[in-house]
Scaffold this motif. Structure first.
Motif, PDB file in Angstrom:
ATOM      1  N   THR A  32       0.607  -1.152   0.132  1.00 42.14           N
ATOM      2  CA  THR A  32       0.047   0.343  -0.089  1.00 42.14           C
ATOM      3  C   THR A  32       0.726   1.122   0.162  1.00 42.14           C
ATOM      4  O   THR A  32       0.595   2.261  -0.629  1.00 42.14           O
ATOM      5  N   LEU A  33       1.843   1.373   0.907  1.00 40.57           N
ATOM      6  CA  LEU A  33       2.751   2.422   0.841  1.00 40.57           C
ATOM      7  C   LEU A  33       3.514   2.688  -0.471  1.00 40.57           C
ATOM      8  O   LEU A  33       3.693   3.794  -0.966  1.00 40.57           O
ATOM      9  N   ASN A  34       3.974   1.572  -1.173  1.00 37.93           N
ATOM     10  CA  ASN A  34       4.569   1.707  -2.586  1.00 37.93           C
ATOM     11  C   ASN A  34       3.512   2.498  -3.341  1.00 37.93           C
ATOM     12  O   ASN A  34       3.883   3.322  -3.990  1.00 37.93           O
ATOM     13  N   ASN A  35       2.312   1.977  -3.476  1.00 41.27           N
ATOM     14  CA  ASN A  35       1.137   2.484  -4.250  1.00 41.27           C
ATOM     15  C   ASN A  35       1.193   3.930  -3.963  1.00 41.27           C
ATOM     16  O   ASN A  35       0.868   4.764  -4.781  1.00 41.27           O
ATOM     17  N   LEU A  36       0.979   4.356  -2.800  1.00 41.98           N
ATOM     18  CA  LEU A  36       0.599   5.552  -2.330  1.00 41.98           C
ATOM     19  C   LEU A  36       1.859   6.603  -2.778  1.00 41.98           C
ATOM     20  O   LEU A  36       1.770   7.552  -3.162  1.00 41.98           O
ATOM     21  N   LEU A  37       3.041   6.084  -2.366  1.00 44.85           N
ATOM     22  CA  LEU A  37       4.113   6.844  -2.963  1.00 44.85           C
ATOM     23  C   LEU A  37       4.174   7.322  -4.525  1.00 44.85           C
ATOM     24  O   LEU A  37       4.457   8.341  -4.832  1.00 44.85           O
ATOM     25  N   SER A  38       3.997   6.099  -5.243  1.00 43.33           N
ATOM     26  CA  SER A  38       3.878   6.369  -6.639  1.00 43.33           C
ATOM     27  C   SER A  38       2.677   7.136  -7.154  1.00 43.33           C
ATOM     28  O   SER A  38       2.911   7.888  -7.886  1.00 43.33           O
ATOM     29  N   TRP A  39       1.511   7.040  -6.459  1.00 41.35           N
ATOM     30  CA  TRP A  39       0.513   7.619  -6.844  1.00 41.35           C
ATOM     31  C   TRP A  39       0.685   9.179  -6.514  1.00 41.35           C
ATOM     32  O   TRP A  39       0.233  10.013  -7.235  1.00 41.35           O
ATOM     33  N   GLY A  40       1.033   9.478  -5.424  1.00 40.83           N
ATOM     34  CA  GLY A  40       1.170  10.769  -4.825  1.00 40.83           C
ATOM     35  C   GLY A  40       2.191  11.465  -5.804  1.00 40.83           C
ATOM     36  O   GLY A  40       2.043  12.611  -5.886  1.00 40.83           O
ATOM     37  N   GLN A  41       3.107  10.778  -6.136  1.00 47.81           N
ATOM     38  CA  GLN A  41       4.277  11.370  -7.375  1.00 47.81           C
ATOM     39  C   GLN A  41       3.422  11.769  -8.589  1.00 47.81           C
ATOM     40  O   GLN A  41       3.725  12.765  -8.880  1.00 47.81           O
ATOM     41  N   THR A  42       2.686  11.093  -8.989  1.00 46.97           N
ATOM     42  CA  THR A  42       1.855  11.216 -10.266  1.00 46.97           C
ATOM     43  C   THR A  42       0.876  12.552  -9.896  1.00 46.97           C
ATOM     44  O   THR A  42       0.796  13.237 -10.704  1.00 46.97           O
ATOM     45  N   GLN A  43       0.460  12.520  -8.910  1.00 49.57           N
ATOM     46  CA  GLN A  43      -0.543  13.312  -8.522  1.00 49.57           C
ATOM     47  C   GLN A  43       0.148  14.971  -8.280  1.00 49.57           C
ATOM     48  O   GLN A  43      -0.298  15.922  -8.725  1.00 49.57           O
ATOM     49  N   MET A  44       1.401  14.782  -7.912  1.00 51.80           N
ATOM     50  CA  MET A  44       2.134  16.144  -7.560  1.00 51.80           C
ATOM     51  C   MET A  44       3.037  16.395  -8.616  1.00 51.80           C
ATOM     52  O   MET A  44       3.872  17.129  -8.724  1.00 51.80           O
ATOM     53  N   ASN A  45       2.980  15.838  -9.687  1.00 54.18           N
ATOM     54  CA  ASN A  45       3.563  15.983 -10.943  1.00 54.18           C
ATOM     55  C   ASN A  45       5.128  15.999 -10.775  1.00 54.18           C
ATOM     56  O   ASN A  45       6.055  16.725 -11.294  1.00 54.18           O
ATOM     57  N   GLY A  46       5.445  15.044  -9.784  1.00 56.86           N
ATOM     58  CA  GLY A  46       6.800  14.671  -9.416  1.00 56.86           C
ATOM     59  C   GLY A  46       7.460  13.462 -10.064  1.00 56.86           C
ATOM     60  O   GLY A  46       8.572  13.166  -9.750  1.00 56.86           O
ATOM     61  N   SER A  47       6.670  12.786 -10.642  1.00 61.06           N
ATOM     62  CA  SER A  47       6.965  11.453 -11.297  1.00 61.06           C
ATOM     63  C   SER A  47       7.751  11.493 -12.916  1.00 61.06           C
ATOM     64  O   SER A  47       6.872  12.126 -13.546  1.00 61.06           O
ATOM     65  N   ILE A  48       8.827  11.047 -13.052  1.00 60.50           N
ATOM     66  CA  ILE A  48       9.471  11.367 -13.995  1.00 60.50           C
ATOM     67  C   ILE A  48       9.611   9.937 -14.823  1.00 60.50           C
ATOM     68  O   ILE A  48      10.270   8.939 -14.258  1.00 60.50           O
ATOM     69  N   THR A  49       9.148  10.012 -16.253  1.00 57.44           N
ATOM     70  CA  THR A  49       9.282   8.545 -16.903  1.00 57.44           C
ATOM     71  C   THR A  49      10.402   8.567 -17.616  1.00 57.44           C
ATOM     72  O   THR A  49      10.737   9.497 -18.525  1.00 57.44           O
ATOM     73  N   LYS A  50      11.290   7.553 -17.450  1.00 57.79           N
ATOM     74  CA  LYS A  50      12.688   7.225 -17.834  1.00 57.79           C
ATOM     75  C   LYS A  50      12.585   6.103 -18.975  1.00 57.79           C
ATOM     76  O   LYS A  50      12.807   4.991 -18.075  1.00 57.79           O
ATOM     77  N   HIS A  51      12.547   6.357 -20.129  1.00 60.27           N
ATOM     78  CA  HIS A  51      12.598   5.096 -21.204  1.00 60.27           C
ATOM     79  C   HIS A  51      13.807   4.354 -21.260  1.00 60.27           C
ATOM     80  O   HIS A  51      14.774   4.998 -21.247  1.00 60.27           O
ATOM     81  N   SER A  52      13.805   3.052 -21.232  1.00 62.26           N
ATOM     82  CA  SER A  52      15.158   2.296 -21.473  1.00 62.26           C
ATOM     83  C   SER A  52      14.489   0.906 -21.975  1.00 62.26           C
ATOM     84  O   SER A  52      13.282   0.762 -22.214  1.00 62.26           O
ATOM     85  N   VAL A  53      15.307   0.145 -22.314  1.00 62.54           N
ATOM     86  CA  VAL A  53      15.288  -1.113 -22.966  1.00 62.54           C
ATOM     87  C   VAL A  53      14.985  -2.036 -21.714  1.00 62.54           C
ATOM     88  O   VAL A  53      15.673  -2.027 -20.740  1.00 62.54           O
ATOM     89  N   THR A  54      13.561  -2.615 -21.668  1.00 61.32           N
ATOM     90  CA  THR A  54      13.222  -3.267 -20.400  1.00 61.32           C
ATOM     91  C   THR A  54      12.791  -4.714 -20.813  1.00 61.32           C
ATOM     92  O   THR A  54      12.134  -4.870 -21.812  1.00 61.32           O
ATOM     93  N   ASN A  55      13.469  -5.699 -20.170  1.00 63.14           N
ATOM     94  CA  ASN A  55      12.994  -7.136 -20.265  1.00 63.14           C
ATOM     95  C   ASN A  55      11.969  -7.501 -19.349  1.00 63.14           C
ATOM     96  O   ASN A  55      11.734  -7.441 -17.939  1.00 63.14           O
ATOM     97  N   LEU A  56      10.800  -7.725 -20.265  1.00 62.68           N
ATOM     98  CA  LEU A  56       9.296  -7.768 -19.330  1.00 62.68           C
ATOM     99  C   LEU A  56       9.610  -9.114 -18.826  1.00 62.68           C
ATOM    100  O   LEU A  56       8.942  -9.315 -17.511  1.00 62.68           O
ATOM    101  N   ASP A  57      10.153 -10.017 -19.185  1.00 62.93           N
ATOM    102  CA  ASP A  57       9.921 -11.452 -18.453  1.00 62.93           C
ATOM    103  C   ASP A  57      10.621 -11.376 -17.133  1.00 62.93           C
ATOM    104  O   ASP A  57      10.140 -12.072 -16.063  1.00 62.93           O
ATOM    105  N   CYS A  58      11.731 -10.495 -16.896  1.00 61.13           N
ATOM    106  CA  CYS A  58      12.335 -10.486 -15.760  1.00 61.13           C
ATOM    107  C   CYS A  58      11.467  -9.705 -14.803  1.00 61.13           C
ATOM    108  O   CYS A  58      11.350 -10.274 -13.396  1.00 61.13           O
ATOM    109  N   ILE A  59      10.797  -8.749 -14.981  1.00 64.62           N
ATOM    110  CA  ILE A  59       9.824  -8.000 -14.144  1.00 64.62           C
ATOM    111  C   ILE A  59       8.738  -8.986 -13.725  1.00 64.62           C
ATOM    112  O   ILE A  59       8.607  -8.973 -12.518  1.00 64.62           O
ATOM    113  N   VAL A  60       8.381  -9.632 -14.572  1.00 65.46           N
ATOM    114  CA  VAL A  60       7.288 -10.642 -14.210  1.00 65.46           C
ATOM    115  C   VAL A  60       7.514 -11.795 -13.256  1.00 65.46           C
ATOM    116  O   VAL A  60       6.952 -11.906 -12.293  1.00 65.46           O
ATOM    117  N   GLU A  61       8.607 -12.324 -13.615  1.00 67.50           N
ATOM    118  CA  GLU A  61       9.357 -13.456 -12.747  1.00 67.50           C
ATOM    119  C   GLU A  61       9.349 -12.863 -11.360  1.00 67.50           C
ATOM    120  O   GLU A  61       9.332 -13.454 -10.452  1.00 67.50           O
TER     121      GLU A  61
END
Length: 696
Positions: free
Chosen positions: A519-548
């Motif tokens: 819940t805290l992780n979600n709150l922090l992430s959501w709070g950043q997006t609401q306060m315009n503080g979240s920055i998206t940094k694109h990069s090459v991402t291996n989807l299988d690793c994240i899922v595992e």
């Protein structure tokens, strides 16, 4: 139109700026086209006459059209003037058309005059006069006598010129040829100007002006006004000169009469030269010079060249002055114009003296002296004095000059008053306009500030709602598990709970702490997006690793409910995204699936790789949702939350957070669900394209 004396008496012009120059070129082109149009019309009429069934080259209408066409070519194409003059003369003789013959001699006389062949011009004008005299053609006789007198004036034989001018006036007064009287008065004035007797010249010019004002022909009046302007310039009455020449220029520009317009531009240059404004003088001289490229008027061009010489001398540009003075001298010799020779040699003598070439300076000075003395011969001065006696009786002419000057002065006062009033009105208009602009500007600023305030108020309201929501979640969803944990610790610490009893609560505590962490992780992430503080940094991402990683993280929850987690994502499935945000999306979707999937259920996560995107899905065979619930899932301000199959509780943030992060990664998210049949969540993320690989 009868050309007047001051075709001899001109200067030229330079400088006013690109805008005036463009306007002049426009007028220049239109004027040339207008004169071409006149010639084209005459040529067309001549061709129509020739095509008629009963055509004869002895037809007087045909001959008159040839003569009219010849007149159009004067000052523009002297060779055409000569050809048409000869042809009309031959046809007139064959047809025994006397007026045609007289006009033909007159046209040929004009050709030789413009070529500077004065003796031949006198010969043809004399033939025209004799023929007109023998046939009592009074108008043609008066017109021809005027041109004959003018040729003697060009030769410097003022006595003969005066004799023929007086004879012309006598004929014109007898038959009330007012226009011819005015022309002769202009030409007589020129004789006085050559002797620098400006007052006497002005008497004749003012008489000519009065006649034209009575006739009401603006072109003839403009011709005389241009001569008056030149005379005022010689008298250093420069304001009067400028007033008259501006009227003349306006008329000739409107009527597009190039030869007179070239003359007027030259006079305006002379006025500025007298004012010692040499740059402006050269501007107007250059305007005249451009027109002289279109017309053939060597006599008029001589004074233009001499004027330009003087302007360049004043500007201490002797090299250019020498070029113009030499051209003026050569042209004066070519056509035998002694006044032109006098003026050009006087300037050349000065130029070579400045260059320390005293031999050439002396040579030109001797030519100047000889020419000056011949022009100032005693018999010419006596002839002009006789004319003074002839006109002495007409004292009212002097009064006319005074009246005209007084009227002009009054008119100037009215003009100045009008200009002052106009200026005041312009200032008032400007102030009103400026105030209106300032008011509009202030209104615009107020509207902009109002808009800014409204936007800031909306933003503050949104922040306030975010704060309230955060506090609500913290108060209701985090305080409960933390309070229970504190209670257990207190009971254990105070000895009211044994160690074994406490250890029995550890699995439950672990689940609660994991829930709090999630819940805290979600709150922090959501709070950043609401306060315009979240920055998206694109990069090459291996989807299988994240899922595992997320399956491993949530495996205990899955095992507790005997739910199987199936990963169907291919190894090395790479996407272009922010790996942290993709991690949050996967974790929330898997967590939701676990929450709403009953014991012994199954959750499948996979990916469909398309050309440009990767479509990721999380499917469960859990409770499913109604259409009403689905419509509220991804709303930004939604607080909708439900309990899971084992009464698990969420914050209501997960799916709205997923939607925001999917969109930040240039994708979209949606759901398919049916009540009692489970739910399938889908979202897309851009695939790793070739260009991304190369840049990596």
């Amino acid at each position: 139109m009868n050309t007047r004396f001051l075709k001899q008496h001109k200067p030229d012009n330079l400088m006013r700026g690109c805008v005036l120059l463009c306007l002049f070129f426009s007028f220049y082109i239109i004027s040339a086209k207008a004169q071409d149009s006149n010639r084209d019309t005459l040529i067309s009429e001549i061709e129509q006459i020739k095509k008629s069934e009963n055509f004869s080259n002895k037809d007087t209408l045909y001959i008159n059209n040839l003569l009219a066409l010849a007149k159009e070519y004067r000052y523009h194409n002297l060779d055409s003037l000569w050809i048409l003059g000869k042809k009309s003369l031959d046809l007139s003789k064959k047809a025994k058309f006397i007026n045609g013959e007289i006009n033909s001699y007159h046209a040929l006389g004009g050709y030789y005059s413009d070529k500077g062949k004065i003796d031949q011009a006198i010969e043809y004008f004399t033939k025209a006069y004799n023929l007109a005299n023998s046939h009592e053609s009074h108008f043609l006789k008066a017109r021809t006598l005027n041109d004959l007198a003018k040729e003697y004036g060009y030769k410097g034989e003022y006595s003969n010129a005066l004799k023929w001018y007086l004879a012309t006036i006598e004929i014109a007064e007898q038959h009330d040829f007012k226009n011819i009287i005015s022309i002769v008065n202009d030409n007589i004035a020129h004789l006085y100007l050559e002797q620098k007797d400006y007052e006497q010249a002005m008497v004749f010019l003012q008489k000519s002006k009065s006649i034209h004002e009575e006739i009401g022909n603006p072109v003839f009046l403009a011709e005389t006004l241009s001569n008056i302007a030149s005379t005022y310039a010689d008298m250093n009455e420069l304001d009067y000169a400028m007033y008259n020449i501006n009227i003349s220029i306006a008329t000739f520009e409107k009527e597009r009469i190039l030869e007179w317009l070239a003359y007027c531009y030259e006079i305006k240059g002379k006025i500025y030269l007298k004012k010692n404004k040499n740059t402006w003088a050269l501007y107007w001289y250059k305007q005249s010079e451009l027109l002289h490229q279109e017309i053939e008027d060597d006599r008029g061009k001589i004074d233009l060249l001499n004027g330009m010489t003087e302007a360049y001398l004043n500007l201490e540009n002797d090299s250019i002055a020498e070029v113009y003075a030499t051209d003026a001298f050569d042209l004066s010799k070519k056509i035998g114009l002694r006044s032109g020779i006098k003026n050009s040699t006087h300037k050349l003598s000065k130029i070579f003296k400045n260059k320390k070439d005293f031999e050439k300076s002396l040579w030109y000075h001797e030519i100047y002296q000889a020419t000056y003395e011949s022009l100032s011969a005693t018999n010419n001065e006596k002839a002009l004095n006789m004319l003074k006696t002839r006109v002495a009786y007409d004292q009212q002419k002097q009064q006319l000059i005074l009246d005209n000057e007084k009227a002009l002065a009054e008119q100037k006062i009215y003009i100045y008053v009008f200009i002052v009033i106009l200026f005041i009105f312009a200032i008032i208009t400007f102030l009103i306009h400026r105030n209106e602009q300032e008011q509009k500007k202030l209104n615009l600023e107020l509207r902009n500030k109002k808009t800014d305030l409204e936007e800031k108020q909306a933003y503050l309201n949104e922040l306030n709602q975010t704060k309230n929501k955060l506090f609500s979640i913290i108060g209701h969803d985090l305080r409960g598990p933390i309070g229970a944990f504190q209670g257990l610790l207190k009971l254990f610490k105070e000895g009211e709970m044994t160690k074994d009893e406490f250890l029995n609560f550890v699995p439950k505590l672990k689940v609660d702490i994991d829930t709090i962490s999630f819940t805290l992780n979600n709150l922090l992430s959501w709070g950043q997006t609401q306060m315009n503080g979240s920055i998206t940094k694109h990069s090459v991402t291996n989807l299988d690793c994240i899922v595992e990683e997320n399956i491993a993280l949530l495996s205990e929850i899955a095992e507790a409910k005997s739910i199987s987690l199936v990963n169907r994502i291919e190894p090395n499935c790479q996407i272009w995204s922010d790996p942290n945000q993709i991690d949050i999306i996967i974790r929330n979707l898997l967590s939701n699936a676990l929450k709403f999937t009953p014991n012994n259920g199954q959750i499948v996560i996979g990916a469909i790789q398309k050309i440009k995107t990767c479509e990721i899905y999380v499917k469960d065979n859990g409770m499913g949702m109604t259409e009403d619930i689905i419509s509220k899932l991804f709303e930004k301000d939604s607080n909708h939350t439900t309990y899971g199959t084992n009464n698990e509780k969420g914050t209501g943030l997960g799916l709205s957070l997923c939607k925001e992060m999917v969109e930040k990664n240039n994708g979209k998210i949606w759901v398919h669900s049916a009540l009692g049949k489970g739910s399938s969540f889908y979202f897309t993320i851009p695939r790793l394209q070739k260009q991304y690989k190369e840049s990596a």
